[in-house]
Motif scaffolding. Structure first.
Motif, PDB file in Angstrom:
ATOM      1  N   LYS A  53       0.829  -1.209   0.000  1.00  0.00           N
ATOM      2  CA  LYS A  53       0.000   0.000   0.000  1.00  0.00           C
ATOM      3  C   LYS A  53       0.871   1.269   0.000  1.00  0.00           C
ATOM      4  CE  LYS A  53      -1.971   0.999   4.199  1.00  0.00           C
ATOM      5  NZ  LYS A  53      -1.206   2.038   4.708  1.00  0.00           N
ATOM      6  N   ASP A  54       2.000   1.223   0.679  1.00  0.00           N
ATOM      7  CA  ASP A  54       2.833   2.426   0.817  1.00  0.00           C
ATOM      8  C   ASP A  54       3.776   2.653  -0.378  1.00  0.00           C
ATOM      9  OD1 ASP A  54       1.815   3.247   3.295  1.00  0.00           O
ATOM     10  OD2 ASP A  54       3.087   1.808   4.354  1.00  0.00           O
ATOM     11  N   MET A  55       4.032   1.595  -1.137  1.00  0.00           N
ATOM     12  CA  MET A  55       5.050   1.713  -2.202  1.00  0.00           C
ATOM     13  C   MET A  55       4.759   2.830  -3.220  1.00  0.00           C
ATOM     14  SD  MET A  55       7.859   0.162  -1.958  1.00  0.00           S
ATOM     15  CE  MET A  55       8.743  -0.129  -3.465  1.00  0.00           C
ATOM     16  N   PRO A  56       3.508   2.998  -3.704  1.00  0.00           N
ATOM     17  CA  PRO A  56       3.284   4.052  -4.712  1.00  0.00           C
ATOM     18  C   PRO A  56       3.670   5.436  -4.205  1.00  0.00           C
ATOM     19  CG  PRO A  56       1.383   2.592  -4.582  1.00  0.00           C
ATOM     20  CD  PRO A  56       2.292   2.197  -3.471  1.00  0.00           C
ATOM     21  N   MET A  57       3.374   5.720  -2.927  1.00  0.00           N
ATOM     22  CA  MET A  57       3.722   7.030  -2.353  1.00  0.00           C
ATOM     23  C   MET A  57       5.237   7.186  -2.269  1.00  0.00           C
ATOM     24  SD  MET A  57       0.451   6.978  -0.968  1.00  0.00           S
ATOM     25  CE  MET A  57       0.420   6.280   0.674  1.00  0.00           C
ATOM     26  N   VAL A  58       5.878   6.130  -1.837  1.00  0.00           N
ATOM     27  CA  VAL A  58       7.335   6.159  -1.697  1.00  0.00           C
ATOM     28  C   VAL A  58       7.988   6.392  -3.072  1.00  0.00           C
ATOM     29  CG1 VAL A  58       9.279   4.617  -1.229  1.00  0.00           C
ATOM     30  CG2 VAL A  58       7.412   4.778   0.415  1.00  0.00           C
ATOM     31  N   LEU A  59       7.458   5.731  -4.089  1.00  0.00           N
ATOM     32  CA  LEU A  59       8.023   5.888  -5.435  1.00  0.00           C
ATOM     33  C   LEU A  59       7.825   7.316  -5.937  1.00  0.00           C
ATOM     34  CD1 LEU A  59       6.947   2.472  -7.021  1.00  0.00           C
ATOM     35  CD2 LEU A  59       9.189   3.098  -6.105  1.00  0.00           C
ATOM     36  N   ASP A  60       6.665   7.900  -5.623  1.00  0.00           N
ATOM     37  CA  ASP A  60       6.421   9.303  -5.988  1.00  0.00           C
ATOM     38  C   ASP A  60       7.437  10.215  -5.316  1.00  0.00           C
ATOM     39  OD1 ASP A  60       4.388   8.941  -7.683  1.00  0.00           O
ATOM     40  OD2 ASP A  60       2.780   9.590  -6.320  1.00  0.00           O
ATOM     41  N   MET A  61       7.727   9.939  -4.055  1.00  0.00           N
ATOM     42  CA  MET A  61       8.706  10.773  -3.327  1.00  0.00           C
ATOM     43  C   MET A  61      10.058  10.739  -4.045  1.00  0.00           C
ATOM     44  SD  MET A  61       7.855   9.780   0.624  1.00  0.00           S
ATOM     45  CE  MET A  61       6.165   9.851   1.231  1.00  0.00           C
ATOM     46  N   GLY A  78      14.228   5.934  -9.906  1.00  0.00           N
ATOM     47  CA  GLY A  78      15.378   6.846  -9.919  1.00  0.00           C
ATOM     48  C   GLY A  78      16.106   6.953  -8.585  1.00  0.00           C
ATOM     49  N   LEU A  79      15.870   5.992  -7.667  1.00  0.00           N
ATOM     50  CA  LEU A  79      16.563   6.070  -6.368  1.00  0.00           C
ATOM     51  C   LEU A  79      18.065   5.805  -6.569  1.00  0.00           C
ATOM     52  CD1 LEU A  79      16.074   6.501  -3.322  1.00  0.00           C
ATOM     53  CD2 LEU A  79      15.986   4.024  -3.074  1.00  0.00           C
ATOM     54  N   ASP A  80      18.883   6.728  -6.066  1.00  0.00           N
ATOM     55  CA  ASP A  80      20.329   6.599  -6.263  1.00  0.00           C
ATOM     56  C   ASP A  80      20.963   5.654  -5.232  1.00  0.00           C
ATOM     57  OD1 ASP A  80      20.694   8.576  -8.408  1.00  0.00           O
ATOM     58  OD2 ASP A  80      19.966   9.994  -6.913  1.00  0.00           O
ATOM     59  N   TYR A  81      20.608   5.843  -3.958  1.00  0.00           N
ATOM     60  CA  TYR A  81      21.237   5.069  -2.873  1.00  0.00           C
ATOM     61  C   TYR A  81      20.171   4.388  -2.030  1.00  0.00           C
ATOM     62  CZ  TYR A  81      25.631   7.612  -3.549  1.00  0.00           C
ATOM     63  OH  TYR A  81      26.793   8.126  -4.061  1.00  0.00           O
ATOM     64  N   TYR A  82      20.477   3.188  -1.545  1.00  0.00           N
ATOM     65  CA  TYR A  82      19.632   2.575  -0.523  1.00  0.00           C
ATOM     66  C   TYR A  82      20.492   2.331   0.709  1.00  0.00           C
ATOM     67  CZ  TYR A  82      15.797   0.195   1.651  1.00  0.00           C
ATOM     68  OH  TYR A  82      14.770  -0.115   2.518  1.00  0.00           O
ATOM     69  N   ASN A  83      20.021   2.827   1.861  1.00  0.00           N
ATOM     70  CA  ASN A  83      20.753   2.611   3.114  1.00  0.00           C
ATOM     71  C   ASN A  83      20.169   1.419   3.860  1.00  0.00           C
ATOM     72  OD1 ASN A  83      20.363   3.715   6.371  1.00  0.00           O
ATOM     73  ND2 ASN A  83      22.387   3.225   5.600  1.00  0.00           N
ATOM     74  N   HIS A  84      21.019   0.465   4.162  1.00  0.00           N
ATOM     75  CA  HIS A  84      20.614  -0.683   4.972  1.00  0.00           C
ATOM     76  C   HIS A  84      21.869  -1.129   5.705  1.00  0.00           C
ATOM     77  CE1 HIS A  84      17.562  -3.613   5.927  1.00  0.00           C
ATOM     78  NE2 HIS A  84      18.396  -4.610   5.674  1.00  0.00           N
ATOM     79  N   ASN A  85      21.903  -0.946   7.007  1.00  0.00           N
ATOM     80  CA  ASN A  85      23.141  -1.191   7.752  1.00  0.00           C
ATOM     81  C   ASN A  85      23.243  -2.632   8.244  1.00  0.00           C
ATOM     82  OD1 ASN A  85      23.928   1.469   7.452  1.00  0.00           O
ATOM     83  ND2 ASN A  85      23.030   2.134   9.388  1.00  0.00           N
ATOM     84  N   LEU A  86      24.496  -3.108   8.347  1.00  0.00           N
ATOM     85  CA  LEU A  86      24.720  -4.401   9.003  1.00  0.00           C
ATOM     86  C   LEU A  86      24.769  -4.216  10.513  1.00  0.00           C
ATOM     87  CD1 LEU A  86      27.401  -6.073   6.679  1.00  0.00           C
ATOM     88  CD2 LEU A  86      24.968  -6.644   6.896  1.00  0.00           C
ATOM     89  N   ASP A  87      25.002  -2.981  10.915  1.00  0.00           N
ATOM     90  CA  ASP A  87      24.992  -2.532  12.319  1.00  0.00           C
ATOM     91  C   ASP A  87      26.192  -2.982  13.148  1.00  0.00           C
ATOM     92  OD1 ASP A  87      22.853  -0.857  12.134  1.00  0.00           O
ATOM     93  OD2 ASP A  87      21.401  -2.235  13.026  1.00  0.00           O
ATOM     94  N   THR A  88      26.547  -4.289  13.111  1.00  0.00           N
ATOM     95  CA  THR A  88      27.682  -4.744  13.921  1.00  0.00           C
ATOM     96  C   THR A  88      28.223  -6.036  13.309  1.00  0.00           C
ATOM     97  OG1 THR A  88      28.385  -5.162  16.208  1.00  0.00           O
ATOM     98  CG2 THR A  88      26.200  -5.996  15.591  1.00  0.00           C
ATOM     99  N   SER A  89      29.054  -6.759  14.073  1.00  0.00           N
ATOM    100  CA  SER A  89      29.609  -8.021  13.545  1.00  0.00           C
ATOM    101  C   SER A  89      28.529  -9.102  13.563  1.00  0.00           C
ATOM    102  CB  SER A  89      30.762  -8.475  14.442  1.00  0.00           C
ATOM    103  OG  SER A  89      30.245  -8.838  15.717  1.00  0.00           O
ATOM    104  N   PRO A  90      28.682 -10.158  12.760  1.00  0.00           N
ATOM    105  CA  PRO A  90      27.712 -11.265  12.811  1.00  0.00           C
ATOM    106  C   PRO A  90      27.658 -11.866  14.218  1.00  0.00           C
ATOM    107  CG  PRO A  90      29.260 -11.563  10.974  1.00  0.00           C
ATOM    108  CD  PRO A  90      29.723 -10.353  11.734  1.00  0.00           C
ATOM    109  N   GLU A  91      28.794 -11.882  14.928  1.00  0.00           N
ATOM    110  CA  GLU A  91      28.864 -12.512  16.252  1.00  0.00           C
ATOM    111  C   GLU A  91      28.091 -11.723  17.313  1.00  0.00           C
ATOM    112  OE1 GLU A  91      31.587 -11.722  14.384  1.00  0.00           O
ATOM    113  OE2 GLU A  91      32.006 -13.735  13.595  1.00  0.00           O
ATOM    114  N   PHE A  92      28.131 -10.406  17.235  1.00  0.00           N
ATOM    115  CA  PHE A  92      27.502  -9.572  18.268  1.00  0.00           C
ATOM    116  C   PHE A  92      26.036  -9.264  17.930  1.00  0.00           C
ATOM    117  CE2 PHE A  92      26.953  -5.406  20.568  1.00  0.00           C
ATOM    118  CZ  PHE A  92      27.174  -5.886  21.858  1.00  0.00           C
ATOM    119  N   TYR A  93      25.688  -9.457  16.685  1.00  0.00           N
ATOM    120  CA  TYR A  93      24.381  -9.033  16.158  1.00  0.00           C
ATOM    121  C   TYR A  93      23.199  -9.511  17.017  1.00  0.00           C
ATOM    122  CZ  TYR A  93      20.627  -8.329  12.783  1.00  0.00           C
ATOM    123  OH  TYR A  93      19.459  -7.936  12.180  1.00  0.00           O
ATOM    124  N   GLY A  94      23.254 -10.775  17.432  1.00  0.00           N
ATOM    125  CA  GLY A  94      22.144 -11.361  18.194  1.00  0.00           C
ATOM    126  C   GLY A  94      21.896 -10.681  19.538  1.00  0.00           C
TER     127      GLY A  94
END
Ligand code: SAM
Ligand code: DTB
Ligand code: SF4
Length: 347
Positions: free
Chosen positions: A108-116, A146-162
């Motif tokens: 439902k939200d995707m069309p608005m996001v794409l317009d942005m 036309g989105l240039d960048y997507y931000n998605h972080n790994l945040d930390t190491s795989p070991e500490f993530y949990g």
């Protein structure tokens, strides 16, 4: 073609172990081989949907699992987002980053996001979004808009993530990053330090990032912003020199990436920020607010840039011939941007 180095844990650990001045010298030397050392890319952030997030990220004021005194807001109207983007452009930002407190965007939200994306792009700004997990189709539709960048972080190491997040896995994050790459967008991916992780986890995070098939174009290094009501609210401060070391090592092992001095600047003095730039950070968030927490005043940043002789980085000025006309216009725009920075700093 240059063959990229595959980084081993021992090599990255050895960088962290260097005397501070040796590490800084190496980082600044690498930085100068790839970037103008006096240019910093500036982006402005906007939270387009705030709070009530179903995820349980222990650092995050927007998680619905914790009680943080945050004003929740539904998805903003496209027009209101455009107004904010225009203002960011007028105060000198070249990239506009829109963030939503979602596990992943709904149908439902995707069309608005794409317009942005389309409308911010039409203002002549670079676009970036961070909306949580994306499947292949969602990534492709954002890229097509036309989105240039997507931000998605790994945040930390795989070991500490949990220790930090239980509602999505490290593998889920890597899958989203693969989808973003496959759709042809640039990747913005980094992490947070100061969450009680060990140095081995900072090494582990940077190893993951640097050894990706293609390292992220943009690597945000966030210092934890401690927000009352989140589980990490009372965690001990990280040694400031360890933060600078993390930036320096990121610079050395990802020589072509923009390293972003990201969240946490509000509690750093000017000397600390100058050290971060010296260590190779060449990107910041600019404007009084990050997503929900405070960032330094824009005027204070303009003054800091002036005192350090730093210029805001222009948007890409080189490129293929067919893009040349556009690029010339972009460069002209960024000359205006330069002028704004210096006039404003003189006031
Ligand atoms: N909900 C989406 C997601 O998590 O992918 C997008 C927004 S989320 C707020 C974007 C990033 O902000 C997180 O991955 C995290 O690295 C960073 N972040 C969130 N809260 C933070 C805090 N208190 N201090 C530092 N960084 C934070
Ligand atoms: C990133 O790595 N840091 C930004 C951006 N990506 C989206 C977000 C920082 C958020 C800090 C806490 C807040 O303001 O809510
Ligand atoms: Fe939600 Fe993103 Fe915050 Fe995690 S970091 S709680 S996914 S808004």
């Amino acid at each position: 073609m240059t063959v990229r180095q595959h980084w081993l844990r021992a090599d990255v650990q050895a960088l962290f172990d260097l005397p501070f001045n040796d590490l800084m010298f190496q980082a600044q030397s690498v930085h100068r081989q790839h970037f103008d050392p006096n240019e910093v890319q500036i982006s402005t952030l906007l939270s387009i949907k705030t709070g009530a997030c179903p995820e349980d990220c222990k650092y995050c004021p927007q998680s619905g699992h914790y009680n943080t005194d945050l004003e929740k807001e539904k998805l903003m109207k496209v027009q209101a987002v455009i107004e904010q983007a225009k203002e960011a452009k007028a105060t000198g930002a070249s990239r506009f980053c829109m963030g939503a407190a979602w596990r992943s965007p709904s149908k439902k939200d995707m069309p608005m996001v794409l317009d942005m994306v389309r409308e911010v792009k039409a203002l002549g700004m670079e676009t970036c979004m961070t909306l949580g997990m994306l499947d292949g189709q969602q990534a492709q539709s954002l890229a097509d808009a036309g989105l240039d960048y997507y931000n998605h972080n790994l945040d930390t190491s795989p070991e500490f993530y949990g220790e930090i997040i239980t509602t999505r896995t490290y593998g889920d994050r890597l899958e989203t990053l693969d989808n973003v790459r496959a759709a042809g967008m640039k990747v913005c991916c980094g992490g947070i330090v100061g969450m009680g992780e060990g140095q081995e986890d900072r090494v582990g995070l940077l190893l993951q990032l640097a050894n990706m098939a293609e390292p992220p174009e943009s690597v945000p290094i966030n210092m934890l912003v401690k927000v009352e009501g989140t589980p990490l609210d009372q965690i001990d401060d990280l040694d400031p020199f360890e933060f600078i070391r993390t930036i320096a090592v990121a610079r050395i092992i990802m020589p072509q990436s923009h390293v972003r001095l990201s969240a946490g600047r509000e509690t750093m003095n000017e000397q600390m920020q100058a050290l971060a730039f010296m260590a190779g950070a060449n990107s910041i968030f600019y404007g009084e607010k990050l997503l929900t927490t405070a960032n330094p005043e824009a005027h204070a940043d303009r003054l800091l840039f002036k005192r350090l002789g730093i210029r805001p980085e222009s948007r890409v000025c080189e490129g293929s011939d067919d893009a040349l006309a556009d690029n010339v216009r972009q460069c002209m725009r960024s000359a205006e941007q330069d002028k704004f920075f210096y006039d404003a700093a003189n006031q």
